[in-house]
Structures are given as structure tokens and as C-alpha cells.
Write an enzyme that holds these catalytic residues in place. Structure first.
Site, PDB file in Angstrom:
ATOM      1  N   GLY A  69       2.491   2.233  10.884  1.00 16.55           N
ATOM      2  CA  GLY A  69       3.524   3.259  10.784  1.00 16.55           C
ATOM      3  C   GLY A  69       4.240   3.583  12.086  1.00 16.55           C
ATOM      4  O   GLY A  69       4.954   4.579  12.179  1.00 16.55           O
TER       5      GLY A  69
ATOM      6  N   HIS B 160      -9.588   1.530   4.499  1.00 14.64           N
ATOM      7  CA  HIS B 160      -8.349   1.672   5.268  1.00 14.64           C
ATOM      8  C   HIS B 160      -8.611   2.647   6.418  1.00 14.64           C
ATOM      9  O   HIS B 160      -9.378   3.604   6.270  1.00 14.64           O
ATOM     10  CB  HIS B 160      -7.226   2.185   4.362  1.00 14.64           C
ATOM     11  CG  HIS B 160      -5.893   2.115   5.034  1.00 14.64           C
ATOM     12  ND1 HIS B 160      -5.495   3.052   5.957  1.00 14.64           N
ATOM     13  CD2 HIS B 160      -4.896   1.207   4.959  1.00 14.64           C
ATOM     14  CE1 HIS B 160      -4.298   2.721   6.414  1.00 14.64           C
ATOM     15  NE2 HIS B 160      -3.916   1.609   5.828  1.00 14.64           N
TER      16      HIS B 160
ATOM     17  N   SER C  96       3.138  -2.128  10.453  1.00 13.16           N
ATOM     18  CA  SER C  96       4.575  -2.269  10.741  1.00 13.16           C
ATOM     19  C   SER C  96       5.146  -3.641  10.383  1.00 13.16           C
ATOM     20  O   SER C  96       6.003  -4.162  11.109  1.00 13.16           O
ATOM     21  CB  SER C  96       4.870  -1.917  12.201  1.00 13.16           C
ATOM     22  OG  SER C  96       4.562  -0.558  12.434  1.00 13.16           O
TER      23      SER C  96
ATOM     24  N   GLU D  48      -5.681  -4.606  10.450  1.00 14.77           N
ATOM     25  CA  GLU D  48      -4.623  -3.634  10.713  1.00 14.77           C
ATOM     26  C   GLU D  48      -4.920  -2.868  12.006  1.00 14.77           C
ATOM     27  O   GLU D  48      -5.715  -1.912  11.996  1.00 14.77           O
ATOM     28  CB  GLU D  48      -4.528  -2.631   9.555  1.00 14.77           C
ATOM     29  CG  GLU D  48      -4.220  -3.264   8.215  1.00 14.77           C
ATOM     30  CD  GLU D  48      -3.627  -2.258   7.241  1.00 14.77           C
ATOM     31  OE1 GLU D  48      -2.525  -2.515   6.736  1.00 14.77           O
ATOM     32  OE2 GLU D  48      -4.237  -1.208   7.007  1.00 14.77           O
TER      33      GLU D  48
ATOM     34  N   ASN E 160       0.869  -1.172   0.000  1.00 17.60           N
ATOM     35  CA  ASN E 160       0.000   0.000   0.000  1.00 17.60           C
ATOM     36  C   ASN E 160       0.909   1.225   0.000  1.00 17.60           C
ATOM     37  O   ASN E 160       1.466   1.580   1.027  1.00 17.60           O
ATOM     38  CB  ASN E 160      -0.889  -0.047   1.256  1.00 17.60           C
ATOM     39  CG  ASN E 160      -1.707   1.220   1.433  1.00 17.60           C
ATOM     40  OD1 ASN E 160      -1.788   2.051   0.533  1.00 17.60           O
ATOM     41  ND2 ASN E 160      -2.310   1.372   2.609  1.00 17.60           N
ATOM     42  N   TRP E 161       1.047   1.825  -1.166  1.00 19.71           N
ATOM     43  CA  TRP E 161       1.994   2.945  -1.281  1.00 19.71           C
ATOM     44  C   TRP E 161       1.456   4.232  -0.657  1.00 19.71           C
ATOM     45  O   TRP E 161       2.185   5.206  -0.513  1.00 19.71           O
ATOM     46  CB  TRP E 161       2.348   3.200  -2.757  1.00 19.71           C
ATOM     47  CG  TRP E 161       3.127   2.117  -3.426  1.00 19.71           C
ATOM     48  CD1 TRP E 161       3.427   0.870  -2.936  1.00 19.71           C
ATOM     49  CD2 TRP E 161       3.717   2.176  -4.733  1.00 19.71           C
ATOM     50  NE1 TRP E 161       4.161   0.159  -3.846  1.00 19.71           N
ATOM     51  CE2 TRP E 161       4.350   0.926  -4.962  1.00 19.71           C
ATOM     52  CE3 TRP E 161       3.771   3.146  -5.739  1.00 19.71           C
ATOM     53  CZ2 TRP E 161       5.028   0.649  -6.161  1.00 19.71           C
ATOM     54  CZ3 TRP E 161       4.435   2.871  -6.924  1.00 19.71           C
ATOM     55  CH2 TRP E 161       5.063   1.627  -7.120  1.00 19.71           C
ATOM     56  N   LYS E 162       0.178   4.245  -0.348  1.00 19.92           N
ATOM     57  CA  LYS E 162      -0.460   5.448   0.227  1.00 19.92           C
ATOM     58  C   LYS E 162      -0.207   6.669  -0.666  1.00 19.92           C
ATOM     59  O   LYS E 162      -0.117   6.521  -1.871  1.00 19.92           O
ATOM     60  CB  LYS E 162       0.009   5.669   1.667  1.00 19.92           C
ATOM     61  CG  LYS E 162      -0.153   4.402   2.518  1.00 19.92           C
ATOM     62  CD  LYS E 162       0.004   4.619   3.991  1.00 19.92           C
ATOM     63  CE  LYS E 162      -0.189   3.293   4.716  1.00 19.92           C
ATOM     64  NZ  LYS E 162      -0.199   3.436   6.174  1.00 19.92           N
TER      65      LYS E 162
ATOM     66  N   GLU F  25      -7.002   5.003   7.532  1.00 19.26           N
ATOM     67  CA  GLU F  25      -6.711   6.401   7.206  1.00 19.26           C
ATOM     68  C   GLU F  25      -7.878   7.040   6.455  1.00 19.26           C
ATOM     69  O   GLU F  25      -8.122   8.237   6.573  1.00 19.26           O
ATOM     70  CB  GLU F  25      -5.399   6.486   6.414  1.00 19.26           C
ATOM     71  CG  GLU F  25      -4.212   6.256   7.347  1.00 19.26           C
ATOM     72  CD  GLU F  25      -2.988   5.628   6.721  1.00 19.26           C
ATOM     73  OE1 GLU F  25      -2.882   5.596   5.479  1.00 19.26           O
ATOM     74  OE2 GLU F  25      -2.134   5.137   7.479  1.00 19.26           O
TER      75      GLU F  25
ATOM     76  N   GLY G 138       2.729  -1.055   4.316  1.00 19.61           N
ATOM     77  CA  GLY G 138       2.793   0.359   3.973  1.00 19.61           C
ATOM     78  C   GLY G 138       4.230   0.797   3.759  1.00 19.61           C
ATOM     79  O   GLY G 138       4.804   0.603   2.689  1.00 19.61           O
ATOM     80  N   GLY G 139       4.840   1.345   4.800  1.00 19.50           N
ATOM     81  CA  GLY G 139       6.195   1.909   4.701  1.00 19.50           C
ATOM     82  C   GLY G 139       7.204   1.009   3.998  1.00 19.50           C
ATOM     83  O   GLY G 139       7.936   1.463   3.114  1.00 19.50           O
TER      84      GLY G 139
HETATM   85  P1  PGA Z   1       2.741   0.297   7.681  1.00 19.31           P
HETATM   86  O1  PGA Z   1       1.278   0.551   7.029  1.00 19.31           O
HETATM   87  O2  PGA Z   1       3.274  -0.986   7.088  1.00 19.31           O
HETATM   88  O3  PGA Z   1       3.541   1.502   7.276  1.00 19.31           O
HETATM   89  O4  PGA Z   1       2.542   0.198   9.153  1.00 19.31           O
HETATM   90  C1  PGA Z   1       0.388  -0.503   6.796  1.00 19.31           C
HETATM   91  C2  PGA Z   1      -0.898   0.022   6.213  1.00 19.31           C
HETATM   92  O5  PGA Z   1      -1.376   1.083   6.670  1.00 19.31           O
HETATM   93  O6  PGA Z   1      -1.472  -0.584   5.295  1.00 19.31           O
END
Ligand code: PGA
Length: 252
Positions: free
Chosen positions: A173, A97, A213, A167, A10-12, A99, A234-235
Site C-alpha cells: 500500500g 497476511h 504495490s 509481501e 485481495n480486496w481486504k 495485516e 491489494g489496492g
Molecule cells: P497492495 O496490497 O497491492 O495494496 O500493496 C497487497 C497486499 O497486501 O496483499
């Protein structure tokens, strides 16, 4: 029940064209050069879907978006429909998600409507759920996840058109993760709730990803748990090497 693992990035809201193309090409090359026993998915921002699609040509990596509107078309300024995603070559979409639930006030009901629209277009949904730190501290994790599954997952969900991503919001993050025992407990509870909603056969086949994470150094432990069928990353999905090392460590 053997469920093939899914390694999803997930590149956000990250990457401009040059960076996004380089990342997609590096991931595509690494996936081609290694024999992985898992499926791959990358979900760049809308602006890079066409670019990334080209970079992934000839690879087995699926392309996904990070959100979708529930209508096919019409007066919805700034929104993108599932038909548009399909038109760009997307096979998947992340929905609900945390977010988006926070930044755009998305409810379980809206997530459910978006998932139905995507399914009607033949797009696989990755439906996200997870508790806040406060809910966790209050011992409400399983209750919250059950209620999100019941509300967000549509009745038309099958193991083919739907993937669940658990999640914990406090793990996204932050570098923090629940213990392996906690992750397994929640995933098993999610599968039980899916069985209640969709029947045992569907629940047993449906993939449940862990996200929050996930890094190369914790992927092997988290993804070896019986009810963990992959990761939403994500990251670490923004560095080809980390993304691939997660797969290397978890999908031998
Ligand atoms: P993260 O994000 O790996 O940076 O914790 C995961 C996500 O929000 O899908």
C-alpha cells in the site's frame, strides 16, 4: 519447470454489495473476453463471498476468503471455519497476511494450524510472509522469510494445496517495491527453504507470488522473474481495469 501464474486480488476490508458485485462482474467479463495464460483468484471480505460467487458463475475465476479459524466449529465468536468457507464455494483462503499478523497478533504457529485446517477441508492456502522495513534495513530479509516459511507452512503442504505470497510489509500500500533483483533473490531463497522443508520436487512446483504495490506499470518486470509465479494484489485489485491490465502486462 513451468508454473502457471496466479493473479490474485485481495480486496481486504473494502466494498459493500453494489460495488463488490460490479467489480466482480467487470473482472469476470474481462477474463472471459481475453485469452490469459494464467489463473485468477479474487478474495473479497466474508460479507461478499456469496454475492461474488454468483457474479463469478461461469467464469474460471476462483473464490477465496481472507482468513479462517483452525477449528471446524464451536465456541469461537466472530470466527469462520474452513467448512463454512467450503460451504460458500471458496476454493482458496489467504492466511497469515501481515495485516492479520499485526492487527490480530497471529503467529507462525497459528498460521500453520489454520493452514492444516484449510487443507483438511480441501481448500488451497495462500500463506503470506514478508519482512518489515526495519528488518530489511538490518539486512534480515532472508533470515525472516526463512523462519516464517519454516514456522507457517505446514508439513502437509504440497504444490497443489499451498501457494506462498512474499509481501514485504514496507511495500504494501505504499507504492514502493523492492528492485527486481531483490525480489528474485528473496523468491529464490524462499524456494530453497521450501525445498529444505518439503523436498525439491514440491518446492519446484509450488507457486510463489509477489505482493506489495503491484500495479499495471510494474507487473511485467516483477512477474517475468524466474521465481515469481504471480501476484497478490491489494489496492489495484479494487479497480477491474487495473487488475486486468496487470494480467495483460504479465501473462501474455
Ligand atoms: P497492495 O496490497 O497491492 O495494496 O500493496 C497487497 C497486499 O497486501 O496483499
Amino acid at each position: 519447470m513451468v508454473r502457471k501464474k496466479l493473479i490474485a486480488g485481495n480486496w481486504k476490508m473494502n466494498c459493500l454489495s453494489a460495488e463488490g458485485s460490479a467489480l466482480a462482474k467487470d473482472v469476470a467479463t474481462a477474463v472471459k473476453n481475453n485469452k490469459f495464460d494464467c489463473d485468477f483468484l479474487v478474495c473479497p471480505p466474508f460479507t461478499l463471498l456469496t454475492t461474488v460467487k454468483k457474479c463469478l458463475r461461469g467464469s474460471k475465476i476462483s473464490l477465496g476468503a481472507q482468513d479462517v479459524h483452525f477449528a471446524d466449529k464451536g465456541a469461537h465468536t466472530g470466527d469462520i471455519s474452513s467448512l463454512m468457507l467450503k460451504d460458500l464455494g471458496c476454493s482458496h483462503v489467504i492466511i497469515g497476511h501481515s495485516e492479520r499478523r499485526v492487527d490480530h497478533f497471529e503467529t507462525d504457529e497459528l498460521v500453520n494450524k489454520k493452514a492444516v485446517a484449510a487443507h483438511n477441508t480441501g481448500i488451497v492456502t495462500v500463506i503470506c510472509i514478508g519482512e518489515t522495513g526495519e528488518q530489511r534495513d538490518n539486512g534480515e530479509t532472508i533470515k525472516v522469510c526463512e523462519s516464517q516459511i519454516m514456522g507457517s507452512v505446514p508439513d502437509d503442504a504440497t504444490a497443489k494445496n499451498t501457494v506462498i505470497a512474499y509481501e514485504p510489509i514496507w511495500a504494501i500500500g505504499t507504492g514502493k517495491t523492492p528492485t527486481a533483483a531483490d525480489v528474485e533473490e528473496v523468491h529464490a531463497a524462499i524456494r530453497k527453504t521450501l525445498a529444505k522443508k518439503l523436498g525439491k520436487a514440491t518446492a519446484n512446483k509450488m507457486r510463489i507470488l509477489y505482493g506489495g504495490s503491484v500495479k499495471p506499470n510494474n507487473a511485467a518486470e516483477l512477474l517475468s522473474l524466474p521465481d515469481v509465479d504471480g501476484a497478490l494484489i491489494g489496492g489495484a485489485s479494487l479497480k477491474a481495469e487495473d487488475f486486468i491490465n496487470i494480467a495483460k502486462n504479465a501473462c501474455k
